[in-house]
Motif scaffolding. Structure first.
Motif, PDB file in Angstrom:
ATOM      1  N   VAL A  91       0.865  -1.237   0.067  1.00  0.00           N
ATOM      2  CA  VAL A  91      -0.076   0.097   0.137  1.00  0.00           C
ATOM      3  C   VAL A  91       1.082   1.136  -0.031  1.00  0.00           C
ATOM      4  O   VAL A  91       1.538   1.503   0.781  1.00  0.00           O
ATOM      5  N   LEU A  92       0.793   2.001  -1.067  1.00  0.00           N
ATOM      6  CA  LEU A  92       1.415   3.358  -1.222  1.00  0.00           C
ATOM      7  C   LEU A  92       0.557   4.261  -0.835  1.00  0.00           C
ATOM      8  O   LEU A  92      -0.452   4.561  -1.699  1.00  0.00           O
ATOM      9  N   ALA A  93       0.755   5.148   0.287  1.00  0.00           N
ATOM     10  CA  ALA A  93      -0.113   6.265   0.864  1.00  0.00           C
ATOM     11  C   ALA A  93       0.443   7.613   0.646  1.00  0.00           C
ATOM     12  O   ALA A  93       1.582   7.769   0.863  1.00  0.00           O
ATOM     13  N   ILE A  94      -0.310   8.432  -0.027  1.00  0.00           N
ATOM     14  CA  ILE A  94       0.110   9.870  -0.262  1.00  0.00           C
ATOM     15  C   ILE A  94      -0.965  10.718   0.349  1.00  0.00           C
ATOM     16  O   ILE A  94      -2.073  10.571  -0.106  1.00  0.00           O
ATOM     17  N   THR A  95      -0.215  11.797   1.002  1.00  0.00           N
ATOM     18  CA  THR A  95      -1.094  12.861   1.511  1.00  0.00           C
ATOM     19  C   THR A  95      -0.555  14.070   1.087  1.00  0.00           C
ATOM     20  O   THR A  95       0.742  14.502   1.233  1.00  0.00           O
ATOM     21  N   LEU A  96      -1.246  14.673   0.445  1.00  0.00           N
ATOM     22  CA  LEU A  96      -1.042  16.082  -0.136  1.00  0.00           C
ATOM     23  C   LEU A  96      -1.721  17.192   0.345  1.00  0.00           C
ATOM     24  O   LEU A  96      -3.137  17.240   0.383  1.00  0.00           O
ATOM     25  N   THR A  97      -1.050  18.038   1.327  1.00  0.00           N
ATOM     26  CA  THR A  97      -1.673  19.160   1.990  1.00  0.00           C
ATOM     27  C   THR A  97      -1.336  20.475   1.490  1.00  0.00           C
ATOM     28  O   THR A  97      -0.288  20.732   1.368  1.00  0.00           O
ATOM     29  N   CYS A  98      -2.313  21.138   0.977  1.00  0.00           N
ATOM     30  CA  CYS A  98      -2.130  22.649   0.581  1.00  0.00           C
ATOM     31  C   CYS A  98      -2.511  23.613   1.500  1.00  0.00           C
ATOM     32  O   CYS A  98      -3.569  23.446   1.995  1.00  0.00           O
TER      33      CYS A  98
END
Length: 174
Positions: A70-77
């Motif tokens: 599982v590749l988890a990516i969280t992008l917060t702007c």
């Protein structure tokens, strides 16, 4: 015709494969989320946004020679450094089941840490971009990631924590 059957196998079955095998069994989205807490007022803001990406990977054995990665990516702007000024948060957990057989422990670890995320990343990247655009924001394309370098750094960190220096064999196999 009997010679053809003898060469190709009497029952038409393919010859048994030997050696190491790597296969992609299934690719799927495990979890996805998009939040834009200050919409629609945020669309009138004219300041430069700050982006923060968090990347995480987990591996779980799901069969004799099958592994879920599982590749988890969280992008917060955000607007500036203040998390109270969140423009959006896009989270994707892109997963896959991989068949890996016939590899020694170090090679198996390296494949799970480099090749599997390399297969998953384009899917996660596309999903993140689609979420952001569907949220009403300009298209955003995540840059490529060098999972080999991340894996090598992880080996260095594990070796430091264990109080030893990684060998060139360990880094070269990364």
């Amino acid at each position: 015709m009997s010679e053809d059957q003898a060469i190709n196998g009497a029952n038409g079955a393919p010859p048994a494969q030997t050696g190491a095998q790597f296969s992609v069994e299934k690719i799927y989205v495990k979890d996805v989320s998009f939040e834009s807490p200050r919409s629609p007022a945020i669309f009138n803001e004219q300041t430069q946004p700050q982006l923060n990406m968090n990347l995480n990977q987990s591996v779980q054995r799901v069969g004799d020679n099958a592994y879920e990665v599982v590749l988890a990516i969280t992008l917060t702007c955000t607007l500036g450094e203040d998390s109270a000024n969140t423009v959006y948060v896009a989270e994707v957990k892109q997963a896959g089941v991989f068949g890996l057989a016939g590899f020694d422990g170090n090679t198996l670890d390296a494949l799970l840490g480099t090749q599997c995320p390399n297969v998953l990343y384009p899917y996660a990247r596309q999903m993140i971009g689609d979420l952001i655009q569907a949220g009403g924001f300009p298209p955003f394309l995540l840059q490529p990631i060098n999972f080999d370098a991340l894996y090598a750094e992880g080996l260095r960190q594990r070796a430091q924590q264990a109080g030893e220096q990684p060998t060139t064999d360990q880094i070269g196999n990364a």
